[in-house]
Design an enzyme around this catalytic site. Structure first.
Site, short mmCIF file in Angstrom:
data_model
loop_
_atom_site.label_atom_id
_atom_site.label_comp_id
_atom_site.label_asym_id
_atom_site.label_seq_id
_atom_site.Cartn_x
_atom_site.Cartn_y
_atom_site.Cartn_z
N GLY A 222 0.82 -1.20 0.00
CA GLY A 222 0.00 0.00 0.00
C GLY A 222 0.85 1.24 0.00
N GLY A 265 5.60 -3.63 -3.57
CA GLY A 265 5.90 -3.85 -4.99
C GLY A 265 6.31 -2.52 -5.60
N ARG A 302 -1.21 1.07 -17.87
CA ARG A 302 -1.71 1.77 -16.69
C ARG A 302 -2.56 3.02 -17.01
NH1 ARG A 302 0.83 3.74 -12.97
NH2 ARG A 302 -0.36 2.90 -11.24
N CYS A 332 -5.07 -0.14 -32.49
CA CYS A 332 -6.31 0.22 -33.17
C CYS A 332 -7.50 0.10 -32.24
CB CYS A 332 -6.47 -0.62 -34.43
SG CYS A 332 -5.26 -0.08 -35.63
N GLU A 333 -7.55 1.04 -31.35
CA GLU A 333 -8.58 1.19 -30.34
C GLU A 333 -8.19 2.48 -29.62
OE1 GLU A 333 -10.02 -1.11 -26.50
OE2 GLU A 333 -9.48 -2.50 -28.11
C1 LIG Z 1 -0.08 -6.52 -5.45
C2 LIG Z 1 0.21 -6.96 -4.07
C3 LIG Z 1 1.19 -6.30 -3.33
C4 LIG Z 1 1.98 -5.12 -3.85
O1 LIG Z 1 1.25 -3.97 -4.01
P1 LIG Z 1 1.99 -2.62 -4.47
O2 LIG Z 1 0.93 -1.62 -4.58
O3 LIG Z 1 2.66 -2.88 -5.78
O4 LIG Z 1 3.01 -2.28 -3.45
C5 LIG Z 1 1.47 -6.79 -2.07
N1 LIG Z 1 0.81 -7.86 -1.55
C6 LIG Z 1 -0.14 -8.51 -2.25
C7 LIG Z 1 -0.80 -9.69 -1.64
C8 LIG Z 1 -0.48 -8.08 -3.52
O5 LIG Z 1 -1.43 -8.73 -4.20
#
Ligand SMILES: *Cc1c(COP(=O)(O)O)cnc(C)c1O
Length: 404
Positions: A222, A265, A302, A332-333
């Protein structure tokens, strides 16, 4: 030491490897990783890189070298992690709606398993009982995250076992003898407000008191990174102080030490990424000026999928007069990267860079329109290494069987 990549270095990469190309700056990943570990240095804390953001094997190896662990959402990510050299205990498998066989396969590989459904908990408990510890993913019903598609903790979400099913969880654990070693919550992505994490933690504590052998509390991810210049980044320093304090207080009440786990992530790999494309055409219509680039949402989805904003720079003409453009791809969209964007004057052949393109960029790319997937380059200590070759025409035919 982290030094941003210069425009000249990006242009060299584009010229050497062609475009479109994703470039990842290793030292930026290290900088982000170090900010996290620094913020939580006063409490045993583990960071499991959520590799669905970017799974190139070199990125996995690099994060392993930094000391990160790995969060995987599919059995193939688990296998990539093992291939990159992570030990099974360094891997956390957090699947959703998978076949039970995928979970037993992960069990056989010896990785940590996060269970997010009552029926799976029951089947796992019946099969393995106390012999294999598990983590349970709880849905705290907290609304959080930058966008509905990336909010995972709300009432309508498919993720996790509802806190209202606590009695049912306890029944299964008691009957099967399951050893619950951890609890997990991941309420969404791009959470600016540190208090949201504290609220999740409070819910976590109330659930934790029903389990007596926990070793960790996993708060998912998060963490937000800024996509626009004026946007905030999650204040991990304050988060570290507040969470550490709260967990230390709870440990006394709970009677055991508890590690904190996270699964970042985007925070680790978003800002390291630059996606370089070339302006194929400038198209003046009666209402707007389009820049048509040699890419599309098949390479960076994104903007179209999440209405995400990616900052764009014209690295070929950084001092050109500012003009307003709509930047579009060649699919093509409807395929718009940016509406009414102020850029330094763009000429046909100029290189444009999408910033913050490391997370969910290449990873979500496809061959739609029979276009080839781009190359990936790792930029480290001033050197550029090709880490994935651009697709070739033959890749489009791979796995197709000609029966006519
Ligand atoms: C996608 C995901 C994350 C990573 O989220 P980010 O926003 O990229 O930091 C972490 N834990 C789980 C279980 C996820 O599905």
């Amino acid at each position: 030491m982290y030094e941003p990549i210069t425009n000249q270095q990006l242009i060299s990469v584009a010229e050497e490897f062609g475009t479109p190309v994703y470039v990842y700056h290793a030292e930026k990943i290290a900088q982000q990783y170090n900010k996290l570990t620094q913020a939580f240095k006063d409490h045993p804390t583990r960071f499991f890189y959520a590799c669905k953001a970017l799974t190139n094997i070199n990125i996995l190896k690099y994060l392993k070298q930094l000391g990160a662990d790995l969060d995987c959402v599919s059995i193939n990510e688990v296998k990539l992690g093992l291939k990159a050299g992570f030990s099974p205990k360094q891997i956390l498998f957090t699947p959703n709606c998978v076949d039970f066989n995928e979970i037993t396969e992960a069990q056989a590989l010896g990785v940590n398993i996060n269970i997010d459904n009552i029926s799976i908990l029951e089947r796992f408990g019946n099969k393995f009982g106390a012999s294999y510890p598990v983590c349970i993913r709880i849905n705290p019903h907290i609304e959080a995250g930058g966008n509905y598609k990336i909010s995972t903790g709300h009432i309508d979400s498919k993720f996790g076992i509802s806190i209202h099913q606590l009695r049912h969880m306890e029944r299964i654990v008691k009957t099967t003898g399951l050893h619950v070693q951890g609890l997990h919550m991941h309420t969404g992505s791009e959470i600016k407000d540190v208090n949201v994490f504290l609220r999740s933690l409070e819910v976590m504590f109330s659930v934790a008191s029903h389990f007596d052998s926990l070793e960790f509390l996993d708060l998912g991810s998060g963490f937000k990174v800024p996509y626009k210049d004026d946007e905030p980044e999650t204040d991990v320093q304050t988060l570290g102080l507040k969470l550490t304090e709260a967990v230390k207080a709870f440990e006394i009440e709970y009677g055991r030490n508890l590690e904190i786990w996270f699964e970042p992530g985007k925070y680790l790999v978003s800002e390291c990424g630059s996606f370089i494309v070339k302006a194929n055409v400038i198209k003046q219509t009666t209402a707007t000026v389009f820049v048509g680039v040699n890419s599309g949402f098949n390479h960076l989805i994104r903007p179209m999928f999440y209405d995400a904003y990616h900052k764009i720079s014209n690295i070929s003409n950084p001092n050109g007069a500012e003009r307003i453009y709509t930047v579009v791809g060649n699919i093509c969209e409807t395929d718009t990267f940016a509406w009414d964007r102020v850029l330094n004057e763009v000429r046909e052949g100029d290189y444009l860079v999408f910033h913050n393109a490391g997370a969910y960029g290449f990873e979500m790319s496809s061959n739609f329109n029979s276009r080839l997937k781009p190359a990936e380059v790792l930029f480290s200590e001033g050197h550029a290494y090709l880490i994935r070759e651009r697709d070739e025409f033959e890749d489009l035919m791979r796995n197709q069987l000609e029966v006519l």
